[in-house]
Design an enzyme around this catalytic site. Structure first.
Site, PDB file in Angstrom:
ATOM      1  N   CYS A 154      17.481  78.346  44.355  1.00 18.88           N
ATOM      2  CA  CYS A 154      18.973  78.148  44.556  1.00 18.88           C
ATOM      3  C   CYS A 154      19.260  77.715  45.796  1.00 18.88           C
ATOM      4  O   CYS A 154      18.804  78.109  46.886  1.00 18.88           O
ATOM      5  CB  CYS A 154      19.770  79.536  44.315  1.00 18.88           C
ATOM      6  SG  CYS A 154      21.591  79.019  44.530  1.00 18.88           S
ATOM      7  N   CYS A 181      21.535  80.303  48.048  1.00 14.49           N
ATOM      8  CA  CYS A 181      21.053  81.570  48.326  1.00 14.49           C
ATOM      9  C   CYS A 181      19.661  82.021  48.305  1.00 14.49           C
ATOM     10  O   CYS A 181      19.183  82.996  48.675  1.00 14.49           O
ATOM     11  CB  CYS A 181      21.937  82.620  47.652  1.00 14.49           C
ATOM     12  SG  CYS A 181      21.128  82.601  45.679  1.00 14.49           S
ATOM     13  N   CYS A 200      23.809  80.753  39.170  1.00 17.25           N
ATOM     14  CA  CYS A 200      22.868  81.532  39.742  1.00 17.25           C
ATOM     15  C   CYS A 200      23.512  83.245  39.618  1.00 17.25           C
ATOM     16  O   CYS A 200      24.733  83.388  40.051  1.00 17.25           O
ATOM     17  CB  CYS A 200      22.823  81.191  41.269  1.00 17.25           C
ATOM     18  SG  CYS A 200      21.816  82.176  42.243  1.00 17.25           S
ATOM     19  N   CYS A 249      24.556  84.205  43.693  1.00 18.31           N
ATOM     20  CA  CYS A 249      25.810  83.911  44.390  1.00 18.31           C
ATOM     21  C   CYS A 249      26.943  83.094  43.716  1.00 18.31           C
ATOM     22  O   CYS A 249      27.443  82.510  44.114  1.00 18.31           O
ATOM     23  CB  CYS A 249      25.193  82.937  45.655  1.00 18.31           C
ATOM     24  SG  CYS A 249      24.595  81.508  45.043  1.00 18.31           S
ATOM     25  N   CYS A 276      19.314  72.256  31.384  1.00 11.84           N
ATOM     26  CA  CYS A 276      19.489  70.939  32.201  1.00 11.84           C
ATOM     27  C   CYS A 276      20.096  71.304  33.566  1.00 11.84           C
ATOM     28  O   CYS A 276      21.030  71.553  33.579  1.00 11.84           O
ATOM     29  CB  CYS A 276      20.268  70.227  31.157  1.00 11.84           C
ATOM     30  SG  CYS A 276      20.376  68.326  31.527  1.00 11.84           S
TER      31      CYS A 276
END
Length: 181
Positions: free
Chosen positions: A89, A92, A145, A148, A168
């Site tokens: 991510c 984070c 995510c 976060c 995707c």
């Protein structure tokens, strides 16, 4: 207005699983997969204000991850990336997708057949959550995510076997780290 949106997001996180997380047909919901007991889903990244996110991210990263935008198709830096490693991510640094599960879908965005930490249909140890998204007037499954709450993209039921999923994901929501996944 920002306070109202934060409270709404908090309510959505606590809603029943069917209201928050999309599930492919035939997958049992069980006891809020990925949540365990009510206190086990702890965000490791402190909740940042809109202005703090703007300082931390590029304008495009902010638009996609914090405002649920999307990058133009065929424009992402990881679309054609064939290196071995892990996709994290961008907000984070949580590990999200392995290069081993990346495939070319021809859709214009990096595609993955499953999230890192998935075991069969169990995503409780994965770094992602699924949520129902009706922003375009049709029900889609948004991928965020778990750590976060960053918007990553969407998952569709037209991927390769055995699970038949196509995650995707926007390149701008990811940070690639080469090496062994």
């Amino acid at each position: 207005m920002a306070l109202l949106l934060r409270r709404l997001r908090l309510l959505l996180r606590e809603a029943p699983p069917g209201a928050v997380r999309g599930r492919p047909a035939g997958v049992a919901l069980g006891a809020r997969a990925g949540h365990g007991d009510a206190g086990s889903l702890t965000k490791h990244e402190p909740s940042l204000t809109k202005s703090e996110w703007r300082k931390k991210l590029t304008p495009e990263q902010f638009y996609v991850t914090r405002e649920k935008g999307t990058e133009p198709p065929f424009s992402g830096i990881y679309l054609n990336n064939k290196e071995t490693g892990m996709y994290h991510c961008v907000c984070c640094d949580s590990p999200l997708f392995s290069s081993e599960k990346k495939f070319c879908s021809g859709t214009g965005w990096p595609s993955f057949s499953e999230a890192h930490g998935t075991s069969g249909s169990d995503e409780s140890n994965a770094g992602i959550l699924r949520r129902v998204d009706t922003s375009l007037g049709v029900a889609r499954t948004e991928v965020v995510c778990k750590q976060c709450d960053a918007h990553l993209g969407h998952v569709f039921p037209d991927g390769p076997g055995p699970a038949g999923q196509r995650f995707c994901i926007n390149s701008v929501a990811l940070q690639f780290k080469p090496g062994r996944p």
